[in-house]
Design an enzyme around this catalytic site. Sequence first.
Site, mmCIF file in Angstrom:
data_model
loop_
_atom_site.group_PDB
_atom_site.id
_atom_site.type_symbol
_atom_site.label_atom_id
_atom_site.label_comp_id
_atom_site.label_asym_id
_atom_site.label_seq_id
_atom_site.Cartn_x
_atom_site.Cartn_y
_atom_site.Cartn_z
ATOM 1 N N HIS A 111 -3.501 -9.706 5.772
ATOM 2 C CA HIS A 111 -2.569 -10.199 4.626
ATOM 3 C C HIS A 111 -1.322 -10.624 5.368
ATOM 4 O O HIS A 111 -0.335 -11.300 4.516
ATOM 5 C CB HIS A 111 -2.443 -9.218 3.493
ATOM 6 N N ASP B 242 -8.859 -5.592 6.381
ATOM 7 C CA ASP B 242 -7.461 -6.217 6.370
ATOM 8 C C ASP B 242 -7.083 -6.207 7.711
ATOM 9 O O ASP B 242 -5.744 -5.850 7.979
ATOM 10 C CB ASP B 242 -6.637 -5.460 5.573
ATOM 11 N N SER C 257 3.795 -3.401 7.210
ATOM 12 C CA SER C 257 2.410 -3.795 7.329
ATOM 13 C C SER C 257 1.866 -4.254 8.551
ATOM 14 O O SER C 257 2.803 -5.207 9.038
ATOM 15 C CB SER C 257 2.025 -4.924 6.187
#
Length: 462
Positions: free
Chosen positions: A116, A146, A222
Amino acid sequence: MKQTIRLFLVALVAGAVTLGGYKLIENKEVLSFIPQENSSFIPINYSSNGAEMNTDFTDAAEKTVHAVVHVKNITVSRQPTNMMEYFQGGGQPKAMVGSGSGVIISPDGYIVTNNHVIANASNLEVTLNNNKTYTAKVIGTDPNTDIALVKIDGDDDFPFIPFGDSNAVKIGEWVLAVGNPFNLTSTVTAGIISAKARDLNQFDGNPQSFIQTDAAVNRGNSGGALVNTRGELIGINTAITSETGSYVGYSFAVPSNNARKVIEDIMEYGNVQRGILGIQVGNINPQIVEKYGIKDTQGVFVGGIEKGSGADKAGLKEGDIIKQLDGYKVSKFADLSGYLGSKRPNDVVEVTVLRNGNERKIPVKLIKLETFSIDDLGLEVKNTPPEELKARGLNNGVTVTRALTPEVAQYKLEGIIITRINDEIVNDIDDVKVIMTQRDYRTPIKMTFMDNAGNINSFIFR
C-alpha cells in the site's frame, strides 16, 4: 589487668555470636511456613534484590537506522473539469504524493516495503538516512500479504538489515520500530511483543498472522522495520488499530519469515507460490465438541479434506485437531496460516494431530494454491482437483475460495463450484481469465454453479 582481658574476651565472643546470627539470617532468601490444619497462607518470595533493567537499545538502533529508508510515492491522476470529461474520462493531470518507509535487505539495494506504500506509483523516490535520494523501480508486489519489493542502484554497497527468525520471537521480548512517521526521518521507538499470530482480517476471508507490539507506530511507519535487540529484522510494520488514525498502543507487523518468503518468490518466480495442506477448517464450538467428543479448546479443527490434496494422501481425517506444525504450536487458525505462509508447494510439513485422544505425527506434502480474483463478481476462485470434481459428479469447474467484498460474503458462497460463466464452460482459472477479459462490460454476468448441497443454480450479476 586480668579483669580487662576477661571483659575483652567476653565482648569478642558476643560480637562473633551476633555476626554469625546475622549471616545466618541474611542467607535465608526464602522463608517457608508450614500451614496449620484448616489454615491458609500466601507464599512470598523475598529473594528479589530489586535489580534494575539493564537493556541497551543503542547497538540495535545503530545497526538498523541507516538501512531504513523514506519512500515517496508520486501518483498522477486526471481530475475532470466538466461533465463531458466526467462521463467520458480525461481531465487535467494532478500529482499526489504519499510516503512511507522501507527496509534495505541486501547491499545491492533491494528494499522490502508495504504494497500500500507503493501502490499505483507513477514515480518512486527513496531517501536514505544520509539524505541521498534514488529513483526506485518496482520488482514485484503481493497485495494479500501487503508486501512489495523495490530496488535502487548505486555505486557503493548499501547498509542493510539481516533477517531474523520471526517464529522464534517471544511475547514480552523487547523490540524496536524504525521508520519515518509524519516525514520525520530515522525515528526509533521501543516496545515489547504483545501478541503473535494476530488476525485482523478474520471476517473478510483473507486470514493474516501479524506480530502485535506496543512500539509507537504512526502514519509513515508503514514498510519500516521491526527489529530485535540484536538488530535483526523480525517484521515489517504494516498497520495500527485506532479510531483517530494515529497510534494508541497497538501496532502490527508482517512476520519476517513470511515477508522473506514472499520476496524470494517474487525474485525467483515472479509471483508468490502458496502452499496449502488441502483442508477445510472448522471452529471448535459446542456442536463440534458434542459430535466428536473433543476436550481440547485449542488447535485447528479439520472440518473436511480436499480430494487429492497432500492432506488426503497423507491420511489426515475430518475431526482431527491440528496441534503443531514442525513442532510449532498451533492454538488457532492464524497460527496455522501464519506458519504455512512461510512455506512453498511441495514442502513437507510434519503435522501433529489429536485423534481420538491420541497424538499422531503425520508428514504432509503441501500442494500449490492457484487462485484468481474475479473482481466483477467479488469472488476468488481456485482450480478444482479432478478427484473433487468426480466426487461431486462434475466434469469441470473452479471452486470459490472466498468472497472479496462484504456484500458478496453474506451469500456464503465459499466451496461452491462454478461450472459456467456467461454460458461458457469453465475448466480452470485460465478459462475464467479469458472469459472475463473478453466479455462485454456493458452486459450482466451469468454464473452457473453447483452449491454445497449438490444443486445447480445460476446467479445474474448486474
